[in-house]
Design an enzyme around this catalytic site. Structure first.
Site, PDB file in Angstrom:
ATOM      1  N   GLY A 258       3.019  -3.937  17.438  1.00  0.00           N
ATOM      2  CA  GLY A 258       2.442  -1.764  18.254  1.00  0.00           C
ATOM      3  C   GLY A 258       2.056  -1.453  17.284  1.00  0.00           C
TER       4      GLY A 258
ATOM      5  N   ARG B 232       6.575  -1.431  -5.366  1.00  0.00           N
ATOM      6  CA  ARG B 232       7.599  -2.614  -5.791  1.00  0.00           C
ATOM      7  C   ARG B 232       7.871  -3.333  -4.632  1.00  0.00           C
ATOM      8  NH1 ARG B 232      14.167  -2.030  -6.308  1.00  0.00           N
ATOM      9  NH2 ARG B 232      14.440  -3.310  -7.919  1.00  0.00           N
TER      10      ARG B 232
ATOM     11  N   GLN C  75       2.485  -9.377   5.661  1.00  0.00           N
ATOM     12  CA  GLN C  75       1.621  -7.890   6.025  1.00  0.00           C
ATOM     13  C   GLN C  75       0.035  -7.748   5.823  1.00  0.00           C
ATOM     14  OE1 GLN C  75       3.596  -5.942   8.573  1.00  0.00           O
ATOM     15  NE2 GLN C  75       3.871  -4.544   7.340  1.00  0.00           N
TER      16      GLN C  75
ATOM     17  N   LYS D 274       5.743   1.432  -1.920  1.00  0.00           N
ATOM     18  CA  LYS D 274       4.416   2.207  -1.116  1.00  0.00           C
ATOM     19  C   LYS D 274       4.831   2.080   0.283  1.00  0.00           C
ATOM     20  CE  LYS D 274       2.422   3.521  -5.333  1.00  0.00           C
ATOM     21  NZ  LYS D 274       1.188   3.808  -6.015  1.00  0.00           N
TER      22      LYS D 274
ATOM     23  N   GLY E 237       2.067  -1.521   5.511  1.00  0.00           N
ATOM     24  CA  GLY E 237       1.553  -1.761   6.776  1.00  0.00           C
ATOM     25  C   GLY E 237      -0.040  -1.918   7.079  1.00  0.00           C
ATOM     26  N   GLU E 238      -0.389  -0.905   6.617  1.00  0.00           N
ATOM     27  CA  GLU E 238      -1.758  -0.482   6.503  1.00  0.00           C
ATOM     28  C   GLU E 238      -2.664  -0.579   5.605  1.00  0.00           C
ATOM     29  OE1 GLU E 238       0.395   3.186   8.900  1.00  0.00           O
ATOM     30  OE2 GLU E 238      -1.477   2.279   9.809  1.00  0.00           O
TER      31      GLU E 238
HETATM   32 MO1  MOS Z   1       0.969   2.771  12.552  1.00  0.00          MO
HETATM   33  S1  MOS Z   1      -0.645   3.425  13.255  1.00  0.00           S
HETATM   34  O1  MOS Z   1       1.625   3.905  11.436  1.00  0.00           O
HETATM   35  O2  MOS Z   1       1.756   2.564  13.762  1.00  0.00           O
END
Ligand code: MOS
Length: 748
Positions: free
Chosen positions: A249, A638, A648, A711, A714-715
């Site tokens: 996504g 954690r 990730q 926490k 993903g980013e």
């Molecule tokens: Mo991410 S840009 O919050 O899917």
């Protein structure tokens, strides 16, 4: 009990994915399915004078061509309802009228018996336009920059904080200064799975109205069902949106895309099932990471203390929505400079509204800021790690709050050690191997650790298995796996007896999967509902005939081995199966909400951090750059599953290489049209670009962020990487390239 949390379990959905059992939105079949193909505009601004579908309609097997002239009356087309990730403004409403607002906007939908036929028919549609002058070039239109006039997108995207101290005075007085302008190009999301909606239409019985079962590519089925219900005024009971698997996504699925609107519209009008898929080229016909121009100025005293910081961003948006993101303010969270000024402005252009793209705003701002910091450290003659330690802060200066936890110091230490940073000769162009220049650079990353409200259901079934569900998504991140681990541990169940389901609007609602908040958000909901179910099961166990728990309190028992056991004597136990039996043989179910503990949370700033170290090899003659090594040390609370977590971060690092060196949407500003709308010409990092990637998770305990202490990952894996690479390129070549991507022409 943590038997599974923290263990590197394989993906629960891995086998289904690699054997083709996992179905995606365009793969759900239904009898008599019709196929829609979208026609896109070929001008950037103006209006449609004439649109002639007759040749398309003359073909056998073409059922209809929808345009602004014959589309059904839909009240929404004159309203402003948008969706959960919509920025302020009026959303783009396909086929609303003859106006063209950006090049490649959808202007017609051809519906036919097969996809190929629909696509061919679309090529026969003739369109005459009345063209207006368009503007798509951010640089040329920079002078039009204005404050976001429609406001910022949401509470999660606040405008930059007010200035603190006196930047101008402090900067002018600073003995060491740097200023720089950083230009980043537009980028497009390119997940493997293209956008698609399969709408299964069932005629209504009696007065109940038709039913729509929609398989949609989305990062949030709740968002999609709310959108369809309100746009078409269809009762919720007649709608169901499913998205069990999502092939990537990166933010593109945070908003319902126009194929969803068009597929439902066609199904409703033709009273047939309809699928609309986008082609790879059409993946470039909606949101994108906006082009930006950033100006940064930093001042320091000779001992290396940063005293003044200025960060100004000008970003592009469309003419109809004010897309905003946080680009300028991160420096106030990373460095304790006392005189700071941040600004953020927009230039409306004749383009599609930009859209959140992995680490939206953060990777843009940090990529520039962390290069500026590197430059300042060079001017001071200081090692860049030492500079960052000198200017370390335990408080978020913007919010004026302490961090709930911050192991960034440890990230610097462990990352530098693993990388071998001490062996670095700071002199640019000093490390070479023949014609190959070698560079070592580093940067810091930061990203918010948010938690949203979510709901989940847990059912102890008659066969003694646990079924937990929430209408969240797994965009490849590992949601299925970590939620199963949390549920299994909370109820002391073997993992093979736990089934976690997601991606169905009939399940309890969850927010869009984005912002790195799903582990915290849905994880808390799953933990909460399993705890609530445990209490319910215990109450039932107490009422069983001759129950050993008749006079026992809930806090005196534990759930383990599919049973409830007395803590002080585990041999006193009742099996969960027996408890369900005693419930008249009916499954025991519970639905609960996982809510953020706001009073506790709001006294702290909550973020994940990273320290990234990169090595590049630059060919002195050709200017080609290879990223030979990256070490990323992450402080992300954690770690629920070190295997999915590492994946990730690896994905973020690969994207970091891509962003630093390759990704760039190119516009022909004469046509106001994207030129490289395919994976042949829009370059992303591939296997050959990826070498040695090393991930370190630094231990970090946090009891404030959420009950799980996670926490989100993903980013944060992406945020610091492009700057570390750009700084390594400087170290290798002595050239400070401030514009991303760093293509070879910029190094020659
Ligand atoms: Mo991410 S840009 O919050 O899917």
């Amino acid at each position: 009990m943590t038997q599974y949390i923290g263990k590197p379990l394989n993906r629960i959905d891995g086998l289904d994915k690699v054997t083709g059992n996992a179905k995606y939105a365009a793969e759900f079949d239904t009898p008599d399915l019709l196929y829609g193909y979208i026609v896109n505009s070929t001008i950037a601004k103006g209006k449609i004078k004439r649109i002639d579908s007759s040749k398309a309609l003359a073909l056998d097997g073409v059922l209809q061509v929808f345009t602004h002239e014959n589309r059904p009356k839909i009240a929404w087309l004159d309203m402003k309802y948008s969706d959960q990730d919509a920025p302020p403004g009026s959303p783009f409403r396909p086929l609303r009228d003859a106006k063209i607002k950006y090049n490649t906007q959808p202007i017609a939908l051809v519906v036919a018996e097969t996809f190929e036929l629909a696509r061919y028919a679309a090529s026969l549609i003739q369109v005459d336009y009345e063209e207006d002058a368009h503007q798509t070039d951010l640089q040329v239109n920079r002078h039009k920059a204005r404050k976001p006039s429609l406001g910022m997108a949401s509470l999660l995207k606040p405008p930059p904080p007010k200035p603190r101290g006196n930047f101008e005075e402090a900067f002018n007085a600073a003995p060491v200064q740097m200023t720089g302008e950083y230009v980043h190009s537009m980028e497009h999301h390119n997940p493997m799975e293209m956008f698609a909606s399969t709408v299964v239409y069932e005629k209504g019985r009696n007065k109940s109205g038709a039913r729509y079962t929609i398989y949609d590519k989305t990062q949030g089925v709740t968002n999609s069902i709310l959108y369809v219900a309100q746009v078409f005024d269809i009762p919720f009971k007649n709608l169901r949106v499913l998205s069990p698997y999502v092939g990537g996504g990166f933010g593109s699925g945070l908003r319902p895309q126009h194929q969803l609107f068009l597929a439902v519209m066609a199904a409703r009008e033709l009273k047939r099932s309809v699928r609309v898929t986008l082609t790879r080229q059409q993946m470039f016909t909606f949101g994108h990471r906006p082009a930006t121009v950033q100006t940064i100025a930093l001042g320091a005293s000779t001992d290396g203390t940063m005293t003044a910081m200025y960060h100004d961003t000008v970003g592009e948006t469309s003419q109809f929505e004010d897309y905003t993101e946080i680009v300028s303010s991160w420096g106030g969270m990373l460095y304790p400079a006392e005189n700071v000024k941040f600004d953020y402005k927009l230039v409306p252009l004749d383009v599609a509204t930009p859209l959140d793209m992995r680490a939206p705003g953060g990777v843009t701002g940090i990529s520039a800021l962390e290069c500026a910091v590197d430059e300042l450290a060079y001017k001071l003659g200081m090692d860049p790690v030492e500079f960052r330690l000198r200017n370390y802060t335990e408080r978020d200066m913007n919010a004026d709050l302490p961090y709930s936890s911050k192991e960034l110091r440890e990230c610097f230490r462990q990352g530098a050690e693993r990388f071998g940073w001490v062996k670095r000769n700071p002199e640019p162009r000093s490390m070479r191997n023949g014609h190959t220049l070698i560079g070592w650079g580093m940067a810091t990353g930061i990203w918010d650790a948010n938690q949203m409200p979510a709901r989940a259901e847990a059912v102890m079934m008659v066969n003694g298995k646990l079924r937990v569900s929430s209408a969240t998504a797994d965009i490849g991140t590992g949601t299925y796996t970590i939620m199963t681990q949390i549920a299994a541990d909370t109820l002391g169940m073997p993992i093979e007896d736990v089934l976690f389901k997601l991606g169905d609007s009939d399940m309890p609602a969850a927010p869009i999967e984005g912002g790195s908040w799903t582990a915290a958000t849905v994880g808390t909901a799953v933990k909460t509902v399993c705890e609530d179910l445990a209490e319910k099961l215990f109450k039932l166990a107490r009422k069983m005939p001759n129950s050993p728990f008749a006079k026992v309190d809930f806090n005196e028992v534990v759930f383990a081995n599919k049973s409830i056991q007395l803590k002080k004597d585990p041999s006193v136990s009742v099996s969960l199966e027996a408890v369900v039996d005693s419930n008249g043989g009916a499954a025991v179910r519970e639905t609960s909400s996982g809510l953020p503990k706001m009073l506790k949370q709001r006294k702290y700033a909550r973020t994940a951090h990273s320290a990234v170290f990169a090595e590049v090899e630059v060919d002195e003659d050709f200017g080609t750059v290879r990223v030979t090594r990256i070490v990323s040390a992450i402080a992300g609370g954690r770690i629920l599953n070190p295997k999915t977590a590492r994946s990730q971060i690896l994905g973020g690092m690969v994207w970091g290489i891509s962003k630093a060196l390759e990704e760039e949407t190119m516009m022909d500003h004469n046509l106001g049209r994207i030129m490289n709308h395919s994976l042949a010409e829009y370059h992303v990092a591939v296997n050959a670009d990826v070498h040695d990637l090393d991930v370190i998770f630094v231990e970090e305990h946090d009891e404030i962020v959420n009950p799980l202490g996670v926490k989100g990952l993903g980013e944060i894996g992406l945020v610091g990487v492009p700057a570390a690479i750009a700084n390594a390129v400087f170290h290798a070549t002595g050239k400070r390239v401030r514009d991303l991507p760093i293509t070879l022409d910029k190094l020659l």
